[in-house]
Design a protein around this motif. Structure first.
Motif, PDB file in Angstrom:
ATOM      1  N   GLY A   1       8.625   7.706  -2.452  1.00 16.80           N
ATOM      2  CA  GLY A   1       8.864   6.772  -1.398  1.00 16.80           C
ATOM      3  C   GLY A   1      10.355   6.722  -0.252  1.00 16.80           C
ATOM      4  O   GLY A   1       9.356   7.129   1.320  1.00 16.80           O
ATOM      5  N   ASP A   2      11.069   6.194  -0.036  1.00 12.48           N
ATOM      6  CA  ASP A   2      12.381   5.193   1.029  1.00 12.48           C
ATOM      7  C   ASP A   2      12.549   6.770   1.632  1.00 12.48           C
ATOM      8  O   ASP A   2      11.989   7.036   2.608  1.00 12.48           O
ATOM      9  CB  ASP A   2      13.264   4.891   1.124  1.00 12.48           C
ATOM     10  CG  ASP A   2      12.873   3.252   0.538  1.00 12.48           C
ATOM     11  OD1 ASP A   2      11.449   2.636   0.846  1.00 12.48           O
ATOM     12  OD2 ASP A   2      13.367   2.780  -0.125  1.00 12.48           O
ATOM     13  N   GLY A   3      12.325   7.841   0.649  1.00 16.36           N
ATOM     14  CA  GLY A   3      13.160   9.279   1.374  1.00 16.36           C
ATOM     15  C   GLY A   3      11.805   9.904   1.970  1.00 16.36           C
ATOM     16  O   GLY A   3      12.358  10.242   3.390  1.00 16.36           O
ATOM     17  N   ALA A   4      10.368   9.919   1.678  1.00 17.21           N
ATOM     18  CA  ALA A   4       9.453  10.411   1.993  1.00 17.21           C
ATOM     19  C   ALA A   4       9.171   9.691   3.606  1.00 17.21           C
ATOM     20  O   ALA A   4       8.971  10.246   4.773  1.00 17.21           O
ATOM     21  CB  ALA A   4       8.391  10.026   1.387  1.00 17.21           C
ATOM     22  N   LEU A   5       9.411   8.358   3.155  1.00 20.75           N
ATOM     23  CA  LEU A   5       9.463   7.734   4.765  1.00 20.75           C
ATOM     24  C   LEU A   5       9.993   7.922   5.916  1.00 20.75           C
ATOM     25  O   LEU A   5       9.387   8.588   7.243  1.00 20.75           O
ATOM     26  CB  LEU A   5       9.417   5.734   4.594  1.00 20.75           C
ATOM     27  CG  LEU A   5       9.222   5.653   5.942  1.00 20.75           C
ATOM     28  CD1 LEU A   5       7.585   5.105   6.773  1.00 20.75           C
ATOM     29  CD2 LEU A   5       9.303   3.596   5.454  1.00 20.75           C
ATOM     30  N   GLU A   6      11.176   7.530   5.738  1.00 24.09           N
ATOM     31  CA  GLU A   6      12.534   8.908   6.087  1.00 24.09           C
ATOM     32  C   GLU A   6      11.709  10.213   7.327  1.00 24.09           C
ATOM     33  O   GLU A   6      11.846  10.312   8.311  1.00 24.09           O
ATOM     34  CB  GLU A   6      14.028   8.529   5.374  1.00 24.09           C
ATOM     35  CG  GLU A   6      15.008   8.753   6.529  1.00 24.09           C
ATOM     36  CD  GLU A   6      16.177   8.787   5.790  1.00 24.09           C
ATOM     37  OE1 GLU A   6      17.565   9.331   6.774  1.00 24.09           O
ATOM     38  OE2 GLU A   6      16.484   8.842   4.981  1.00 24.09           O
TER      39      GLU A   6
ATOM     40  N   ALA B   1       4.300  17.984  -0.394  1.00 25.53           N
ATOM     41  CA  ALA B   1       3.706  16.550  -1.518  1.00 25.53           C
ATOM     42  C   ALA B   1       4.628  15.688  -1.062  1.00 25.53           C
ATOM     43  O   ALA B   1       5.504  15.913  -1.209  1.00 25.53           O
ATOM     44  CB  ALA B   1       3.638  16.669  -3.226  1.00 25.53           C
ATOM     45  N   VAL B   2       4.075  14.333  -0.879  1.00 26.26           N
ATOM     46  CA  VAL B   2       4.292  12.695  -1.047  1.00 26.26           C
ATOM     47  C   VAL B   2       4.548  11.813  -2.204  1.00 26.26           C
ATOM     48  O   VAL B   2       2.769  12.246  -2.598  1.00 26.26           O
ATOM     49  CB  VAL B   2       4.551  12.808   0.593  1.00 26.26           C
ATOM     50  CG1 VAL B   2       5.237  13.573   1.348  1.00 26.26           C
ATOM     51  CG2 VAL B   2       3.105  12.155   0.453  1.00 26.26           C
ATOM     52  N   ALA B   3       5.181  11.201  -2.371  1.00 23.59           N
ATOM     53  CA  ALA B   3       4.556  10.228  -3.405  1.00 23.59           C
ATOM     54  C   ALA B   3       4.821   9.065  -2.925  1.00 23.59           C
ATOM     55  O   ALA B   3       6.374   9.068  -2.507  1.00 23.59           O
ATOM     56  CB  ALA B   3       4.878  10.370  -4.661  1.00 23.59           C
TER      57      ALA B   3
ATOM     58  N   VAL C   1       0.749  -1.097   0.489  1.00 25.29           N
ATOM     59  CA  VAL C   1      -0.141  -0.026   0.346  1.00 25.29           C
ATOM     60  C   VAL C   1       0.702   1.766  -0.014  1.00 25.29           C
ATOM     61  O   VAL C   1       1.787   1.634   0.982  1.00 25.29           O
ATOM     62  CB  VAL C   1      -0.684   0.082   0.930  1.00 25.29           C
ATOM     63  CG1 VAL C   1      -1.953   1.485   1.394  1.00 25.29           C
ATOM     64  CG2 VAL C   1      -2.411  -0.700   1.292  1.00 25.29           C
ATOM     65  N   SER C   2       1.218   2.529  -1.239  1.00 26.91           N
ATOM     66  CA  SER C   2       1.509   3.104  -1.428  1.00 26.91           C
ATOM     67  C   SER C   2       0.510   4.903  -1.244  1.00 26.91           C
ATOM     68  O   SER C   2      -0.362   4.114  -1.793  1.00 26.91           O
ATOM     69  CB  SER C   2       2.566   3.208  -1.917  1.00 26.91           C
ATOM     70  OG  SER C   2       2.075   2.831  -3.569  1.00 26.91           O
ATOM     71  N   LEU C   3       0.755   5.402  -0.752  1.00 27.64           N
ATOM     72  CA  LEU C   3      -0.360   6.652  -0.779  1.00 27.64           C
ATOM     73  C   LEU C   3       0.751   8.090  -1.589  1.00 27.64           C
ATOM     74  O   LEU C   3       1.870   8.226  -1.718  1.00 27.64           O
ATOM     75  CB  LEU C   3      -0.408   7.340   0.822  1.00 27.64           C
ATOM     76  CG  LEU C   3      -1.018   6.142   1.815  1.00 27.64           C
ATOM     77  CD1 LEU C   3      -1.198   6.150   2.732  1.00 27.64           C
ATOM     78  CD2 LEU C   3      -2.281   5.553   1.101  1.00 27.64           C
TER      79      LEU C   3
END
Length: 350
Positions: free
Chosen positions: A141-146, A113-115, A98-100
């Motif tokens: 991606g991973d950068g947004a999660l971090e 924004a985030v993707a 699941v990705s938002l």
């Protein structure tokens, strides 16, 4: 660590979700345009825009900032476990992840924004943090999660039992074909037969626009994207100028439907620029839709794109390729209007 503003937003959201009204899905009024000059107003896409608007109005109607209102509003469908196209209950990609995606924009030009963000149930909150706490517009991606974890957000598993069940059912045939007003026709038929959640009202995005009594605007757009997408696919929702664009001098626009088509035409920016040139919100939405149809006439017969626009004087309008796109309008006069957008074609996929 979350701050006081985040605590207040969470408290308001909880009360909003508990007070969600029962929404009739039967829409009898087709309205491409709703007159303005009514003071503050909030508009959003689809039927789940009604409770989202009411949550936004809880702030905007008391003189709150449009930016706070749209963030608060779209958190309602992000939290709804029965909504499988937005937020924490969104359907996964074809690999089960699941990705938002989300974006937020103030009328003064600030935006974030985030993707392809995983493990965070409210991507709109992270998008606002990107806007306020970085020099960037978009993290992925991973950068947004971090970044989200550094900002105090908690990591969680977003694949709900209902979403996992639907994914396993889809894997039996593993076909992918986006169609109008539904994310996947093969999936749509399977959920109808199996009684799984989703189906006819399995929309893909909530876009929200708000204007206060002084003509200041803001917008937000959030989605889990198309079900069973390729891992890493990003649609129009987090792309400023595609899924969302807001300008205090003119108005704002947001989109729904097949994001690739909106990106190819910089759709929401186009709608705002057409309003700048003197077209009404509805006329601007119609022109943007017809450009998509003109470029890809054969493909357009089987896909949905809809635009919703709000001018700084409060007038709003919408237009879509296919029949079936609805939008919600909320102001001091009436807080639960759900209207059907006019469209190029009059076929409803069901």
């Amino acid at each position: 660590m979350t701050d006081r503003r985040d605590f207040l937003k969470a408290s308001l959201l909880a009360s909003s979700v508990l007070a969600l009204p029962r929404i009739s899905r039967a829409t009898t009024t087709v309205a491409g345009s709703v007159p303005g000059k009514v003071g503050a107003r909030v508009v959003s896409t689809w039927d789940f825009g009604v409770p989202a608007n009411q949550a936004a109005w809880a702030l905007l109607g008391k003189g709150g900032k449009p930016l706070d209102a749209v963030e608060q509003g779209v958190m309602v469908p992000e939290s709804d476990l029965n909504n499988h196209s937005v937020g924490r209950a969104g359907y996964p990609d074809r690999d089960g992840h699941v990705s938002l995606d989300a974006s937020i924009m103030d009328g003064d030009g600030r935006c974030g924004a985030v993707a392809a963000l995983e493990h965070i149930g409210h991507p709109i909150n992270v998008a606002r943090k990107v806007m306020e706490n970085t020099q960037h517009v978009l993290l992925v991606g991973d950068g947004a999660l971090e970044f989200a974890l550094q900002q105090g957000f908690k990591k969680e598993d977003l694949l709900t039992p209902a979403s996992e069940k639907a994914w396993h059912e889809w894997l039996k045939q593993a076909k992918y074909k986006p169609v109008a007003n539904s994310e996947n026709i093969d999936y749509h038929r399977s959920v109808q037969n199996l009684g799984l959640p989703g189906g006819k009202h399995n929309h893909d995005t909530i876009g929200m626009l708000a204007v206060d009594a002084n003509g200041r605007l803001a917008g937000a757009c959030t989605t889990s994207g198309m079900a069973w997408k390729l891992r890493g696919r990003v649609g129009d929702s987090p792309i400023i100028g595609a899924g969302l664009y807001v300008d205090n001098e003119v108005g704002g626009a947001t989109s729904t439907g097949v994001g690739e088509e909106v990106i190819r035409n910089a759709g929401s920016f186009l709608v705002v620029e057409l309003m700048r040139q003197g077209r009404s919100p509805q006329e601007a939405c119609e022109e943007a839709v017809r450009r998509i149809v003109k470029k890809r006439p054969d493909a357009a017969k089987e896909l949905q794109v809809g635009f919703l626009a709000l001018r700084r004087d409060g007038e709003c309008g919408a237009y879509a390729i296919q029949k079936g796109f609805t939008y919600a309008v909320c102001d001091a006069q009436q807080q639960d209007r759900l209207l059907a957008s006019p469209s190029v074609y009059q076929t409803t996929y069901s």
